[in-house]
Design a protein around this motif. Sequence first.
Motif, PDB file in Angstrom:
ATOM      1  N   THR A 197       0.834  -1.203   0.000  1.00 10.49           N
ATOM      2  CA  THR A 197       0.000   0.000   0.000  1.00 10.49           C
ATOM      3  C   THR A 197       0.872   1.258   0.000  1.00 10.49           C
ATOM      4  O   THR A 197       0.636   2.199  -0.776  1.00 10.49           O
ATOM      5  N   ALA A 198       1.880   1.256   0.861  1.00  7.76           N
ATOM      6  CA  ALA A 198       2.751   2.424   0.968  1.00  7.76           C
ATOM      7  C   ALA A 198       3.527   2.666  -0.316  1.00  7.76           C
ATOM      8  O   ALA A 198       3.605   3.804  -0.809  1.00  7.76           O
ATOM      9  N   ARG A 199       4.077   1.611  -0.900  1.00  8.88           N
ATOM     10  CA  ARG A 199       4.871   1.762  -2.116  1.00  8.88           C
ATOM     11  C   ARG A 199       3.999   2.258  -3.271  1.00  8.88           C
ATOM     12  O   ARG A 199       4.448   3.060  -4.104  1.00  8.88           O
ATOM     13  N   ALA A 200       2.756   1.821  -3.315  1.00  8.39           N
ATOM     14  CA  ALA A 200       1.846   2.269  -4.372  1.00  8.39           C
ATOM     15  C   ALA A 200       1.583   3.768  -4.278  1.00  8.39           C
ATOM     16  O   ALA A 200       1.410   4.447  -5.289  1.00  8.39           O
ATOM     17  N   VAL A 201       1.578   4.301  -3.053  1.00  8.22           N
ATOM     18  CA  VAL A 201       1.324   5.732  -2.861  1.00  8.22           C
ATOM     19  C   VAL A 201       2.580   6.560  -3.153  1.00  8.22           C
ATOM     20  O   VAL A 201       2.513   7.578  -3.851  1.00  8.22           O
TER      21      VAL A 201
END
Length: 392
Positions: A197-201
Amino acid sequence: MDINEKFKIDGARIVEVDIPYAIPFQISGGVSYSRKSLIIELLSDGIVGYGESAPFEAPFYSSETISSAKAMLEEWILPRIIGKEIQSIEDINRIINDSIRGNNFAKAGVETAYWDLVARKNNISLKALIYNKLKELGTTEEYLRNESYIYSGASVGIPEDNSYETLAKWIKEYIEEGYKRIKVKVKPGWDLKALETARAVVGNDFILWPDANASFNLKEHENILKEMDRYNCTFIEQPLHHDDIFDHCKLSKMIKTPICLDESLKSERIAEQTIEIKGSRIWNIKVQRVGGLYEALKIYCLASKHNIEVWGGTMPESGVGGASILALSTFAGFKYPACIEPSSRWYGKGKDIKEMVMDKDGKIHLTEEIGIGEINKDNYEKYGKIVYENIL
């Protein structure tokens, strides 16, 4: 620079503060709704030095708590120094460590208060005192270079609703505010999906790392830790047991992502052992965890001689405790955006005892005042109460 470090302690106070968090802060071990900590005041000839002891209320990060630190300070540490003439910063470290094992958070409150007292009595900034002491310790020239600011990174807790949508929303907001790094709190069950989730943001190139707060077990979670390699993290912070350096060394040979030590790095001695076993070469330095600013300087000096990368961590403390690591983190050996965040991030604007402000470029500037500088007396009185006082 000729600095006088010899002063008699005329008295001390413990002020317990309780500042509500803007949003609850949850890590693998527990959740906090306010920053309750102990502000230590040391008095000498009418001058007051301020330090902070900031364990959590429950023993999920360290074995210490607010109540245990308060008892240790009242019964053991402060009686050793009140009415006594302290010879130097080294001397107060000897006094508070002699025959008292552990209790680093309690020690840090008194020790940092003495640093502030010394700086105020000499009419210099805390940073100037740190620089002088680093030179005495033999820190390499490269690591003595410093700036007037640090870059701040956001430490993102686990949402109370355990929602990845909430996590993504928070991260997006922090990036827009200017933070230069995202650290995501993880634990078994809140791990790979949180990183995904964090990397996608943040995208592929932004500085990102997970902080496990010692919640994984090497045998049980080996596959999960290996899978974290997929997310191109700068490192993994303290994935394994809070007292371990050996399994962390083993893990570093099993995965591509570097390992950073946090909870395990309690002293210069442990730092030396880490180097000897060819363990982690990335260290988080926390003044509270290592028992004071002088021990933090010794670890930094050691890192300077072995090309170890370090960065500054907080609990988080109030701005009183944060002043020490902010000043130290301006030195060149601190390679990554710090966990030193603006006061508004934790408490809301204008509510800290000593405000720290971040600009739109993610910088927190260090204003070199006398000692740690002025504190907000109104907030100090609003959120604090005296729980111990002994003035001669």
